[in-house]
Design a protein around this motif. Structure first.
Motif, PDB file in Angstrom:
ATOM      1  N   GLU A   5      -2.677  45.765 -41.896  1.00 57.63           N
ATOM      2  CA  GLU A   5      -2.645  46.893 -42.822  1.00 57.63           C
ATOM      3  C   GLU A   5      -3.391  48.049 -42.166  1.00 57.63           C
ATOM      4  N   LYS A   6      -2.786  49.198 -42.132  1.00 54.53           N
ATOM      5  CA  LYS A   6      -3.373  50.319 -41.405  1.00 54.53           C
ATOM      6  C   LYS A   6      -4.002  51.336 -42.352  1.00 54.53           C
ATOM      7  N   PHE A   7      -5.185  51.774 -41.976  1.00 49.79           N
ATOM      8  CA  PHE A   7      -5.921  52.787 -42.727  1.00 49.79           C
ATOM      9  C   PHE A   7      -6.330  53.896 -41.758  1.00 49.79           C
ATOM     10  N   GLU A   8      -6.510  55.078 -42.305  1.00 46.27           N
ATOM     11  CA  GLU A   8      -7.034  56.156 -41.472  1.00 46.27           C
ATOM     12  C   GLU A   8      -8.512  55.932 -41.165  1.00 46.27           C
ATOM     13  N   TYR A   9      -9.236  55.447 -42.170  1.00 47.62           N
ATOM     14  CA  TYR A   9     -10.670  55.220 -42.014  1.00 47.62           C
ATOM     15  C   TYR A   9     -11.008  53.832 -42.545  1.00 47.62           C
ATOM     16  N   GLN A  16     -25.520  52.858 -48.110  1.00 49.41           N
ATOM     17  CA  GLN A  16     -25.595  54.231 -48.608  1.00 49.41           C
ATOM     18  C   GLN A  16     -24.720  55.197 -47.815  1.00 49.41           C
ATOM     19  N   GLY A  17     -24.895  55.231 -46.496  1.00 54.54           N
ATOM     20  CA  GLY A  17     -24.107  56.170 -45.714  1.00 54.54           C
ATOM     21  C   GLY A  17     -22.626  55.854 -45.725  1.00 54.54           C
ATOM     22  N   GLY A  18     -22.288  54.566 -45.628  1.00 51.71           N
ATOM     23  CA  GLY A  18     -20.885  54.169 -45.583  1.00 51.71           C
ATOM     24  C   GLY A  18     -20.129  54.484 -46.853  1.00 51.71           C
ATOM     25  N   LYS A  19     -20.741  54.206 -47.996  1.00 48.49           N
ATOM     26  CA  LYS A  19     -20.036  54.453 -49.253  1.00 48.49           C
ATOM     27  C   LYS A  19     -19.868  55.946 -49.507  1.00 48.49           C
ATOM     28  N   LEU A  20     -20.893  56.742 -49.156  1.00 43.59           N
ATOM     29  CA  LEU A  20     -20.749  58.190 -49.329  1.00 43.59           C
ATOM     30  C   LEU A  20     -19.636  58.741 -48.454  1.00 43.59           C
ATOM     31  N   LEU A  21     -19.529  58.220 -47.235  1.00 39.54           N
ATOM     32  CA  LEU A  21     -18.454  58.642 -46.349  1.00 39.54           C
ATOM     33  C   LEU A  21     -17.102  58.234 -46.913  1.00 39.54           C
ATOM     34  N   ALA A  22     -17.019  57.021 -47.431  1.00 43.86           N
ATOM     35  CA  ALA A  22     -15.760  56.535 -48.006  1.00 43.86           C
ATOM     36  C   ALA A  22     -15.321  57.403 -49.171  1.00 43.86           C
ATOM     37  N   HIS A  24     -16.212  60.469 -49.883  1.00 41.42           N
ATOM     38  CA  HIS A  24     -15.906  61.824 -49.416  1.00 41.42           C
ATOM     39  C   HIS A  24     -14.513  61.888 -48.802  1.00 41.42           C
ATOM     40  N   LEU A  25     -14.215  60.947 -47.929  1.00 40.78           N
ATOM     41  CA  LEU A  25     -12.914  60.966 -47.248  1.00 40.78           C
ATOM     42  C   LEU A  25     -11.777  60.688 -48.212  1.00 40.78           C
ATOM     43  N   ALA A  26     -11.996  59.737 -49.129  1.00 41.70           N
ATOM     44  CA  ALA A  26     -10.931  59.400 -50.081  1.00 41.70           C
ATOM     45  C   ALA A  26     -10.627  60.569 -51.003  1.00 41.70           C
ATOM     46  N   LYS A  27     -11.675  61.284 -51.435  1.00 43.13           N
ATOM     47  CA  LYS A  27     -11.445  62.463 -52.279  1.00 43.13           C
ATOM     48  C   LYS A  27     -10.699  63.560 -51.529  1.00 43.13           C
ATOM     49  N   SER A  28     -10.790  63.510 -50.183  1.00 43.53           N
ATOM     50  CA  SER A  28     -10.072  64.482 -49.362  1.00 43.53           C
ATOM     51  C   SER A  28      -8.627  64.064 -49.108  1.00 43.53           C
ATOM     52  N   ALA A 109     -10.907  55.237 -52.832  1.00 45.49           N
ATOM     53  CA  ALA A 109     -11.268  54.389 -51.691  1.00 45.49           C
ATOM     54  C   ALA A 109     -11.103  52.932 -52.105  1.00 45.49           C
ATOM     55  N   GLU A 110     -10.518  52.113 -51.245  1.00 44.92           N
ATOM     56  CA  GLU A 110     -10.288  50.710 -51.583  1.00 44.92           C
ATOM     57  C   GLU A 110     -11.497  49.870 -51.175  1.00 44.92           C
TER      58      GLU A 110
END
Length: 466
Positions: A5-9, A16-22, A24-28, A109-110
């Motif tokens: 299964e392919k994901f962009e990210y 903390q850092g990983g979930k905030l990044l997830a 942020h990217l998913a909302k984008s 984000a999944e």
């Protein structure tokens, strides 16, 4: 083998850092997957920062009630119900978990609950918690796997089934005699909390000084305060062996300068450092290099040795604080859109949540000496801060390090009430490169703890005459 299964990210670990990044990217609008083996949101809201401070606050309430007569209120009897302390903490964690699940659903984000293992570059096989398997690949991969408590290789220690901070926060009873192995920040916080719940507590530290990163006067003051509460300290000793089972009866044999000694207790808490969660996850299959301590080797942009793979937080060797992981997220977020952010120039503060708390930012006096930086140092006892006369919180001191040849503030340490809040004011001045006289001469509200900054900076010696 399931299909890829392919994901962009793709993010391994939901700290903390990983979930905030997830989020942020998913909302984008990006397709994002986060693999988490156990704690939704990472360790901070589940088993570390928030839960420990929750129970530390319960311990402070117990301490205040026991000493309420000093303030004019009489309590006829005081006891601690650890099952209620634990339930209060669990209720908070449950609410945090619900918040995180809602954030994943809200952003798109999944969240995938399972254990991830790299099988080749940018490709992770996930053994799901229900027993099935998924194979995930990401154009961009982020490692946010954190650290875990180290269990020293001491004969009999592992067999004694010692507590780490995780188990200690789940206790439903007050240990009769808690032996804490390690005089660092976690060990000291937990030692005071359980002493206030009613345990006899002994702290054993291999180094001659507890809190070895701090100046000796800082460590000595914390030890003096906690000794006053009845905590026993044994420093500069070697643990030879451990026998028994934590939770029933344990014995620890130590080597001191005067010979061998046996310490008997009911429970053992190990707080002897942390190790990165990088072993056994297939990083060699991903082309990700580790340093000599097992942390992921990254540059100052948090890029690993493998193209398209970054690391965030403690596993990248970042300072082991949630706020450092948050800044790791901001660095990566900004650099993804062409920024030039780096870890090399950031000023990272920290707090130890004892009572009174310890807070520090920038250089300590000893660090300045080691680096050969000429400095001026000033101290102010908390008893000289007028608010402490009203609150009876007179223990501790403020300490500032200023450059010898100019008026830059290089570092600040405080043991005292509201230390973390006062710290933020000094950190802001340091970030703005304000010379110390600006704070010295500022009109700060009376009657506050921060008001002590004026007399503290007034104590700075004049520059040496060359």
């Amino acid at each position: 083998m399931p299909e890829i299964e392919k994901f962009e990210y793709l993010i391994l670990g939901s700290g903390q850092g990983g979930k905030l990044l997830a989020w942020h990217l998913a909302k984008s609008g990006k397709r994002v997957a986060v693999v988490e083996r156990q704690w939704v949101g990472g360790s901070c809201p589940s088993v570390a920062c928030l839960p420990s401070k929750n129970e530390i606050w319960s311990a402070k309430v117990a301490h205040l009630v026991r000493h309420s007569a000093e303030y004019g209120t009489t309590a006829t009897s005081v006891s601690t119900d650890m099952t209620k302390v634990r339930q209060r903490k669990r209720n908070m964690v449950s609410g945090a978990t619900d918040f995180h699940i809602g954030a994943y659903k809200g952003t798109g984000a999944e969240l995938i609950m399972g254990v991830g293992h790299f099988v080749k570059p940018k490709t992770i096989e996930v053994r799901l918690n229900d027993g099935s398997t998924r194979l995930l690949a990401g154009d961009h991969v982020y490692l946010n796997v954190g650290t875990h408590a180290a269990i020293p290789d001491i004969p009999g220690l592992a067999a004694a089934q010692p507590l780490t901070h995780i188990g200690a926060l789940e206790l439903g009873y007050v240990p009769a005699h808690l032996i804490v192995l390690g005089g660092g920040y976690i060990g000291i916080e937990m030692a005071q909390a359980f002493r206030r719940f009613g345990s006899r507590v002994t702290v054993i530290e291999a180094n001659a000084q507890i809190m070895s990163r701090e100046d000796s006067d800082v460590a000595d003051e914390i030890q003096r305060i906690l000794t006053g509460e009845g905590i026993e300290f044994m420093s500069g000793v070697k643990i030879l062996n451990v026998n028994g089972i934590s939770g029933t009866k344990v014995g620890i044999t130590i080597q001191t300068s005067s010979g061998e000694q046996m310490i008997e207790g009911s429970d053992i808490l190990v707080a002897a450092g942390r190790l990165p969660n990088t072993a056994g996850i297939g990083l060699e299959n991903a082309g990700v290099e580790l340093d000599s301590r097992g942390y992921i080797r990254v540059n100052d942009r948090l890029e690993s040795s493998a193209p398209g793979v970054w690391a965030i937080g403690e596993c990248a060797g970042s300072p082991q604080f949630t706020h450092a992981s948050v800044d790791d997220f901001r660095i990566i977020r900004d650099n993804l859109v062409g920024g030039k952010r780096s870890t090399s120039d950031r000023l990272v503060p920290y707090c130890m949540f004892t009572d009174p708390p310890l807070a520090r930012v920038g250089l300590s006096e000893r660090e300045a000496q080691v680096k050969g930086i000429a400095v001026r140092v000033a101290k102010l006892p908390m008893a000289a801060v007028l608010r402490t006369e009203a609150t009876s919180e007179t223990q501790g001191f403020m300490k500032v390090v200023v450059a010898e040849n100019d008026d830059r503030i290089l570092g600040f340490t405080m043991i005292g009430s509201e230390a973390g809040e006062v710290l933020a004011a000094v950190q802001t001045a340091m970030l703005a490169a304000l010379p110390y006289p600006v704070l010295r001469d500022a009109v700060i509200a009376h009657l506050t703890i921060a008001e002590g900054l004026g007399p503290l900076f007034s104590n700075i010696p004049s520059r040496s005459v060359n």
